[in-house]
Design a protein around this motif. Structure first.
Motif, PDB file in Angstrom:
ATOM      1  N   ARG A  46       0.826  -1.221   0.000  1.00 23.21           N
ATOM      2  CA  ARG A  46       0.000   0.000   0.000  1.00 23.21           C
ATOM      3  C   ARG A  46       0.852   1.260   0.000  1.00 23.21           C
ATOM      4  N   THR A  47       1.851   1.308   0.879  1.00 27.12           N
ATOM      5  CA  THR A  47       2.704   2.490   0.990  1.00 27.12           C
ATOM      6  C   THR A  47       3.457   2.752  -0.314  1.00 27.12           C
ATOM      7  N   PHE A  52       4.034   5.426  -5.848  1.00 25.16           N
ATOM      8  CA  PHE A  52       4.117   5.128  -7.277  1.00 25.16           C
ATOM      9  C   PHE A  52       2.808   4.464  -7.707  1.00 25.16           C
ATOM     10  N   PRO A  53       1.713   5.231  -7.840  1.00 21.84           N
ATOM     11  CA  PRO A  53       0.405   4.625  -8.073  1.00 21.84           C
ATOM     12  C   PRO A  53       0.292   3.815  -9.365  1.00 21.84           C
ATOM     13  N   ASP A  54       1.121   4.125 -10.346  1.00 26.32           N
ATOM     14  CA  ASP A  54       1.062   3.389 -11.608  1.00 26.32           C
ATOM     15  C   ASP A  54       2.196   2.375 -11.739  1.00 26.32           C
ATOM     16  N   THR A  80       5.583   6.286 -11.752  1.00 24.64           N
ATOM     17  CA  THR A  80       5.685   7.733 -11.650  1.00 24.64           C
ATOM     18  C   THR A  80       5.786   8.113 -10.182  1.00 24.64           C
ATOM     19  N   HIS A  81       6.793   8.892  -9.847  1.00 23.91           N
ATOM     20  CA  HIS A  81       7.071   9.281  -8.463  1.00 23.91           C
ATOM     21  C   HIS A  81       6.086  10.385  -8.049  1.00 23.91           C
ATOM     22  N   GLU A  82       4.962   9.978  -7.416  1.00 24.39           N
ATOM     23  CA  GLU A  82       3.903  10.912  -7.066  1.00 24.39           C
ATOM     24  C   GLU A  82       3.702  11.077  -5.567  1.00 24.39           C
ATOM     25  N   GLY A  83       4.528  10.425  -4.764  1.00 18.66           N
ATOM     26  CA  GLY A  83       4.431  10.559  -3.317  1.00 18.66           C
ATOM     27  C   GLY A  83       5.827  10.597  -2.713  1.00 18.66           C
ATOM     28  N   GLU A  84       5.939  11.179  -1.512  1.00 17.28           N
ATOM     29  CA  GLU A  84       7.233  11.267  -0.825  1.00 17.28           C
ATOM     30  C   GLU A  84       7.808   9.865  -0.647  1.00 17.28           C
ATOM     31  N   TYR A  85       9.078   9.727  -0.926  1.00 16.29           N
ATOM     32  CA  TYR A  85       9.708   8.417  -0.861  1.00 16.29           C
ATOM     33  C   TYR A  85      11.082   8.550  -0.228  1.00 16.29           C
ATOM     34  N   ASN A  86      11.242   7.996   0.962  1.00 17.96           N
ATOM     35  CA  ASN A  86      12.520   8.040   1.679  1.00 17.96           C
ATOM     36  C   ASN A  86      13.088   9.444   1.751  1.00 17.96           C
ATOM     37  N   GLY A  87      12.242  10.406   2.053  1.00 21.68           N
ATOM     38  CA  GLY A  87      12.685  11.783   2.204  1.00 21.68           C
ATOM     39  C   GLY A  87      12.755  12.574   0.913  1.00 21.68           C
TER      40      GLY A  87
END
Length: 137
Positions: A46-47, A52-54, A80-87
Motif C-alpha cells: 500500500r505504501t 508510485f500509483p502506476d 511515476t514518483h507521485e508521493g514522498e519516498y525516503n525523504g
C-alpha cells in the motif's frame, strides 16, 4: 513470487498476500528488520503504491534453491514518483529501479524477504543524485 509481484505489487490485489505470505513474515531492507506477517506485507504494498500509483513490476530472473524454499528474484519496477519516498518529495518523474530479493518459504508460504533495491538509480531518475546512469544499460 510471481503471484505476489503481478497480483499485489503491480495490480494492488492484496488478497494475493493472504494466500501466499505467512503470519510470521519478516522483511529486511537496508539493514532494518521489520516483523508483522501478512499485514506488514500489505502495508509495504500500500505504501509503495501510494508513492508510485502506476507502478509495475517485472520479474527479470528467478533462481530457486534445491529444496524449493529459497527463491532469489531480480526485478525491475517502473512508475511515476507521485508521493514522498525516503525523504524525496514527489517529482512527477517516471522512474525505473531494479533490485534483488532473497526470499524464504516454509510449507509453501513466504516467511522472509531480504530486499536490495538499487537506490542510486532511483535518485538519478528523480534528479536528486545526478550521475551518469549507474545501471550500465
Amino acid at each position: 513470487m510471481r503471484r505476489l509481484f503481478e497480483g499485489a505489487w503491480t495490480d494492488g490485489e492484496l488478497d494475493v498476500v493472504d494466500a501466499v505470505v505467512a503470519d510470521t513474515f519478516v522483511f529486511t531492507r537496508g539493514g532494518e528488520v521489520q516483523t508483522g506477517g501478512a499485514e506488514l506485507y500489505k502495508d509495504l504494498v500500500r505504501t509503495t503504491r501510494e508513492m508510485f500509483p502506476d507502478m509495475e513490476f517485472r520479474v527479470d530472473d528467478v533462481v530457486v534453491g534445491e529444496d524449493g524454499d529459497a527463491v532469489t528474484v531480480r526485478w525491475t519496477m517502473t512508475g511515476t514518483h507521485e508521493g514522498e519516498y525516503n525523504g524525496v518529495e514527489p517529482t512527477g518523474q517516471t522512474i525505473e529501479m531494479d533490485g534483488l530479493e532473497l526470499n524464504t518459504f516454509e510449507d509453501g508460504r513466504l516467511v522472509e524477504t531480504c530486499t536490495y533495491p538499487h537506490w542510486v538509480g532511483f535518485l538519478e531518475d528523480v534528479g536528486v543524485f545526478p550521475l551518469t546512469d549507474s545501471r550500465n544499460r
